[in-house]
Scaffold this motif. Sequence first.
Motif, PDB file in Angstrom:
ATOM      1  N   GLY A 179      -3.966  -1.521  -3.057  1.00 16.08           N
ATOM      2  CA  GLY A 179      -3.006  -1.616  -4.153  1.00 16.08           C
ATOM      3  C   GLY A 179      -1.695  -0.910  -3.922  1.00 16.08           C
ATOM      4  N   ARG A 180      -1.485  -0.350  -2.733  1.00 16.14           N
ATOM      5  CA  ARG A 180      -0.243   0.376  -2.453  1.00 16.14           C
ATOM      6  C   ARG A 180       0.842  -0.564  -1.930  1.00 16.14           C
ATOM      7  NH1 ARG A 180      -4.813   3.394  -3.712  1.00 16.14           N
ATOM      8  NH2 ARG A 180      -4.041   5.376  -4.517  1.00 16.14           N
ATOM      9  N   ARG A 181       2.085  -0.294  -2.349  1.00 20.72           N
ATOM     10  CA  ARG A 181       3.222  -1.108  -1.890  1.00 20.72           C
ATOM     11  C   ARG A 181       4.308  -0.253  -1.241  1.00 20.72           C
ATOM     12  NH1 ARG A 181       1.888  -6.254  -1.642  1.00 20.72           N
ATOM     13  NH2 ARG A 181       4.077  -6.899  -1.938  1.00 20.72           N
ATOM     14  N   ARG A 182       4.422   0.998  -1.661  1.00 16.81           N
ATOM     15  CA  ARG A 182       5.458   1.890  -1.104  1.00 16.81           C
ATOM     16  C   ARG A 182       4.767   2.856  -0.126  1.00 16.81           C
ATOM     17  NH1 ARG A 182       5.966   2.187  -6.432  1.00 16.81           N
ATOM     18  NH2 ARG A 182       5.499   4.422  -6.479  1.00 16.81           N
ATOM     19  N   ILE A 183       4.536   2.348   1.073  1.00 11.08           N
ATOM     20  CA  ILE A 183       3.737   3.084   2.058  1.00 11.08           C
ATOM     21  C   ILE A 183       4.665   3.789   3.046  1.00 11.08           C
ATOM     22  CG2 ILE A 183       1.957   2.919   3.842  1.00 11.08           C
ATOM     23  CD1 ILE A 183       1.053   0.311   2.392  1.00 11.08           C
ATOM     24  N   ALA A 184       4.605   5.106   3.060  1.00  6.76           N
ATOM     25  CA  ALA A 184       5.428   5.897   3.981  1.00  6.76           C
ATOM     26  C   ALA A 184       4.652   6.156   5.274  1.00  6.76           C
ATOM     27  CB  ALA A 184       5.817   7.216   3.329  1.00  6.76           C
ATOM     28  N   HIS A 185       5.407   6.476   6.320  1.00  4.25           N
ATOM     29  CA  HIS A 185       4.789   6.750   7.631  1.00  4.25           C
ATOM     30  C   HIS A 185       5.362   8.048   8.181  1.00  4.25           C
ATOM     31  CE1 HIS A 185       2.807   6.229  11.355  1.00  4.25           C
ATOM     32  NE2 HIS A 185       3.786   5.679  12.031  1.00  4.25           N
ATOM     33  N   LEU A 186       4.501   9.053   8.314  1.00  6.90           N
ATOM     34  CA  LEU A 186       4.875  10.350   8.877  1.00  6.90           C
ATOM     35  C   LEU A 186       4.394  10.362  10.319  1.00  6.90           C
ATOM     36  CD1 LEU A 186       6.079  13.111   7.889  1.00  6.90           C
ATOM     37  CD2 LEU A 186       3.716  13.857   7.546  1.00  6.90           C
ATOM     38  N   THR A 187       5.333  10.470  11.264  1.00  5.16           N
ATOM     39  CA  THR A 187       4.949  10.231  12.656  1.00  5.16           C
ATOM     40  C   THR A 187       5.579  11.228  13.623  1.00  5.16           C
ATOM     41  OG1 THR A 187       4.692   8.470  14.308  1.00  5.16           O
ATOM     42  CG2 THR A 187       6.793   8.537  13.094  1.00  5.16           C
ATOM     43  N   GLU A 197       4.140   2.616  19.321  1.00  2.07           N
ATOM     44  CA  GLU A 197       3.007   1.701  19.146  1.00  2.07           C
ATOM     45  C   GLU A 197       2.491   1.733  17.711  1.00  2.07           C
ATOM     46  OE1 GLU A 197       0.412   3.214  22.109  1.00  2.07           O
ATOM     47  OE2 GLU A 197       1.668   2.505  23.774  1.00  2.07           O
ATOM     48  N   ARG A 198       2.369   2.939  17.143  1.00  2.00           N
ATOM     49  CA  ARG A 198       1.873   3.053  15.769  1.00  2.00           C
ATOM     50  C   ARG A 198       2.898   2.550  14.763  1.00  2.00           C
ATOM     51  NH1 ARG A 198      -1.072   8.977  16.783  1.00  2.00           N
ATOM     52  NH2 ARG A 198      -2.520   8.132  18.345  1.00  2.00           N
ATOM     53  N   LEU A 199       4.165   2.791  15.038  1.00  6.42           N
ATOM     54  CA  LEU A 199       5.224   2.285  14.167  1.00  6.42           C
ATOM     55  C   LEU A 199       5.242   0.759  14.160  1.00  6.42           C
ATOM     56  CD1 LEU A 199       7.647   3.003  12.350  1.00  6.42           C
ATOM     57  CD2 LEU A 199       9.076   2.971  14.408  1.00  6.42           C
ATOM     58  N   TYR A 217      11.236   5.449   4.327  1.00 10.23           N
ATOM     59  CA  TYR A 217       9.832   5.820   4.231  1.00 10.23           C
ATOM     60  C   TYR A 217       9.229   6.235   5.573  1.00 10.23           C
ATOM     61  CZ  TYR A 217       9.554   3.985  -0.555  1.00 10.23           C
ATOM     62  OH  TYR A 217       9.727   3.786  -1.902  1.00 10.23           O
ATOM     63  N   VAL A 218      10.053   6.359   6.599  1.00 10.67           N
ATOM     64  CA  VAL A 218       9.561   6.785   7.920  1.00 10.67           C
ATOM     65  C   VAL A 218      10.216   8.111   8.290  1.00 10.67           C
ATOM     66  CG1 VAL A 218       9.399   6.225  10.374  1.00 10.67           C
ATOM     67  CG2 VAL A 218       9.190   4.405   8.668  1.00 10.67           C
ATOM     68  N   LYS A 219       9.400   9.100   8.660  1.00 13.86           N
ATOM     69  CA  LYS A 219       9.896  10.407   9.069  1.00 13.86           C
ATOM     70  C   LYS A 219       9.306  10.774  10.427  1.00 13.86           C
ATOM     71  CE  LYS A 219      12.237  11.241   5.290  1.00 13.86           C
ATOM     72  NZ  LYS A 219      13.723  11.332   5.312  1.00 13.86           N
TER      73      LYS A 219
END
Length: 345
Positions: A179-187, A197-199, A217-219
């Motif tokens: 149910g999530r739509r605003r998914i951030a990625h801490l990398t 690769e993960r990005l 949303y990406v840091k």
Amino acid sequence: MDTITIKDIAKALHLSTSTVSRALRNSYEINAETKRLVMEYAEKMNYRPNPIALSLRDSKSKSIGVIIPEIANNFFSQLINGIESIAYDSGYHVVIFQSHESYEREVANTNYLVSRKVDGLLVSLSSLTTNLWHFEDLINRGLPIVFLDRVPKEVETHKVVADNYAGSYEATEHLIRSGRRRIAHLTSPIYLSITSERLAGYKQALEDNGIQFDEAYVKYCDHGGKVTSENEKAVREMLDLPEPPDAIFTASDRLTTGCMSVLHQRHIRIPEEIAIVGFTNIGVADLLHPPLTAVVQPALEMGQQGVELLIRLIEHPNKAGDFETRSLKTSLVIRESSAGKIRRE
């Protein structure tokens, strides 16, 4: 008791050191009776061959150098267990160094191991390594090197990695389905292989599910000495966005635990307000509050396969053939930190 040497055996039996040495090696040049005398006396006196002397004779140290970012990371400790399990059974000693995410320390560790005449190196790059000359030069001079997990694209040799793209895609799609739509990625730092690769997997999962990628949303976080402050700053910046994330996908053990710590400090409920999935091999993921959904890498198998490839290079240098990049499957272990929520369209 003092360690007995070949010279001691030769003196006691009134033989030359060369005769004793050949007898201990079961050489055809020595008659059976002399061999029997030497072997019985050696066993009686608890003689053990000197590994340094053997390495000088054979031009091999029977040792492998390992350079990793940090042993305290569960992924790398599992990687080492895999390396040692195969190396020991194959007659090799393992010498382990930590770069502590420092390029300078990585170079110093490499130079020291080479000066100690290790037969080969297993390396996972530090997060600050962008110049690869120290490895390229050694490979050009014939030293076997195999890279694990964090690998350089430019260097031609064996590499063993986890399937970071597929693991990231599966984790991101799981969050979308919950149910999530605003998914951030801490990398990690952007120039590491695992980061790109993960990005890529994260981006593709968003695209395939009709969610537009948002760079806000990406840091990218440094893994060096200031990792805690970098992590906290990155998470707070995400939380302060006009539309803060409703899920965070983290790319490493330290980023995952650090992120959860900040959310707890802010009294943000997991997963009700923000869900979390992390790339992590920590053994207590199910004991965290709440239990953590995790992408688990096959670290033990990666270490085993990496050292097998390295020993093949060491023992059969003329039969190396084409270099391999082995990609091992990850697994997604779903727990409470990413529980679903009611979608509000």
